[in-house]
Enzyme design. Structure first.
Site, short mmCIF file in Angstrom:
data_model
loop_
_atom_site.label_atom_id
_atom_site.label_comp_id
_atom_site.label_asym_id
_atom_site.label_seq_id
_atom_site.Cartn_x
_atom_site.Cartn_y
_atom_site.Cartn_z
N LYS A 5 33.41 59.40 -5.42
CA LYS A 5 31.71 59.16 -5.33
C LYS A 5 30.85 59.27 -4.72
CE LYS A 5 30.36 56.39 -8.50
NZ LYS A 5 30.08 54.84 -9.43
N ASP A 63 55.42 81.58 9.74
CA ASP A 63 55.23 82.83 8.61
C ASP A 63 54.04 82.76 8.66
OD1 ASP A 63 57.10 83.40 7.04
OD2 ASP A 63 57.46 82.20 6.24
N GLY A 80 43.41 82.98 18.14
CA GLY A 80 42.82 83.93 19.25
C GLY A 80 43.07 83.90 20.64
N GLY A 123 49.56 84.28 17.12
CA GLY A 123 49.31 85.66 16.76
C GLY A 123 49.54 86.78 17.02
#
Ligand code: 1AE
Length: 412
Positions: A99, A175, A338, A360
């Site tokens: 909370k 992946d 990047g 990547g």
């Protein structure tokens, strides 16, 4: 911290408020998140409830003389009795920041669970040393390549993409986190195709490789899906931890039949850590909690690339993944997004040897293709290990030369 033989877990918050009485606020948290009310309780009830009552450990107010509106804050540490919550991360998080996370400008900036609480978590099954042992690589940072352009591609295409990445000599292939169960590349078929490409590449490179298959599906099917993937030949799992919750990771990591390393993807982390006023800090979220829950690798945005997290936060995440202060095995820091070969000097300078260089676009975007991209990364790592600049090493290493021509080199 221990009062009267009871153990306590600590949480530290940063609260921004121009006028609040921070000491009173801290007391309100300590009582409100534990026994609910205190001063109105009869003495007999107080005696009974004392062991459940939170304690204010410190209130550190930051109020410069010339403070502008919005600059006054306090760091408040509260000790929570371990008696109050079960030994699972959801119970801990709801206690210390349930909370409360919705109550004004408040951010959870640190946690110090007790050793009793921590002892309930197996943590990473392999950790930094175990992953290195699986690969037989102990003397340099690891290099990981990320599948790109996978949605809408069939198995033959996926296999070829895997093979090209693997032929470049990367240690790990993951992946894309957005690849889910789909008719073109269903889980077992995808694993079989990639495992066969890994074997083919291993014959050419002489190098071992771990493939982190994206573990997806409804929560209650995760364990079954993990075991299906492993039976089909998966030797690593990628997991979108924050979409499922830390408990899902902890359950996977604790299962003796899920005997492969798990890489934690930070998808959705931006909903938690970037604000100075709200959420959970990056070191808690992507460092401590990932490690306690069992991530062998934890990915996060680096300070250098396309999606950026400030360097101080990066280093704090790394510290929490690698510190000997936690009983769990260490987890590999994986600064990502990047990344290209020209950033390797910065990555190795800032993170040291126990880091995964992960890319990547920086692999697939190499003008010579993904295999050349992987080679360029390996050459960049070798250059720094040998104490050479990338430019010097590139004189005799064509893939690195082309990568530098494409992306440049950053040294600061
Ligand atoms: C912070 C996560 C990075 C990631 O998952 C990813 O796919 C990065 O891709 P590139 O290296 O930016 O192309």
């Amino acid at each position: 911290m221990s009062h009267s033989n009871h153990t306590y877990s600590h949480a530290t918050y940063r609260l921004y408020d121009d006028k609040a009485d921070f000491a009173k606020k801290a007391q309100g948290i300590a009582v409100g998140l534990t026994v609910g009310s205190w001063t109105d309780l009869p003495e007999a009830a107080k005696e009974q409830m004392q062991k459940h009552l939170g304690q204010v450990v410190s209130v550190d107010v930051h109020e410069p003389a010339d403070a502008q509106p919005g600059q006054r804050y306090a760091d408040i540490t509260i000790a929570y009795p371990d008696l109050n919550f079960s030994r699972d991360i959801p119970a801990f998080l709801v206690t210390v920041f349930g909370k409360l996370s919705m109550d004004g400008k408040i951010k959870l900036i640190d946690i110090a669970p007790s050793s009793d609480f921590l002892s309930a978590f197996t943590g990473p099954k392999f950790g930094v040393q175990g992953v290195r042992d699986l690969l037989g690589v102990h003397d340099r940072p690891l290099v990981m390549s990320i599948f790109k352009s996978v949605i809408g591609h069939d198995l033959a295409n996926l296999r070829e993409q895997f093979l090209q990445q693997a032929l470049g000599g990367v240690d790990l292939i993951k992946d894309d986190e957005i690849l889910f169960e789909n008719p073109l590349t269903p889980l077992e078929k995808r694993v079989e195709a990639c495992a066969s490409a890994a074997r083919e590449a291993e014959q050419a490179t002489g190098q071992k490789l771990i493939y982190f298959t994206n573990l997806t599906g409804p929560t209650f099917e995760l364990k079954t899906n993990a075991k299906r993937a492993i039976a089909a030949g998966a030797n690593g799992l990628l997991f979108n931890v924050l979409a499922y919750g830390f408990d899902a990771l902890a359950e996977l990591a604790a299962d003796p039949d899920i005997n492969v390393p798990i890489a934690a993807h930070p998808a959705m982390a931006g909903a938690f850590y970037p604000s100075p006023h709200y959420g959970i800090s990056a070191p808690v979220l992507l460092g401590k909690l990932m490690r306690i829950a069992g991530a062998d690798l934890s990915l996060f945005p680096s300070p250098y690339g396309s999606v950026v997290m400030p360097k101080a936060e990066n280093l704090a995440v790394m510290e929490d993944l690698l510190t000997p202060a936690l009983p769990q095995k260490t987890s590999f820091p994986v600064p990502s997004a990047g990344i290209h070969p020209g950033l390797v000097p910065l990555i190795m300078g800032d993170f040291g040897p126990d880091v995964v260089v992960n890319a990547g676009g920086g692999v697939h975007g190499h003008p010579g293709g993904a295999a050349a991209g992987g080679r360029a990364f390996r050459q960049a790592v070798d250059a720094i290990k040998l104490g050479q600049t990338l430019e010097q090493y590139a004189e005799k290493h064509e893939e690195l030369r082309v990568a530098i021509e494409r992306w440049g080199v950053r040294t600061s």
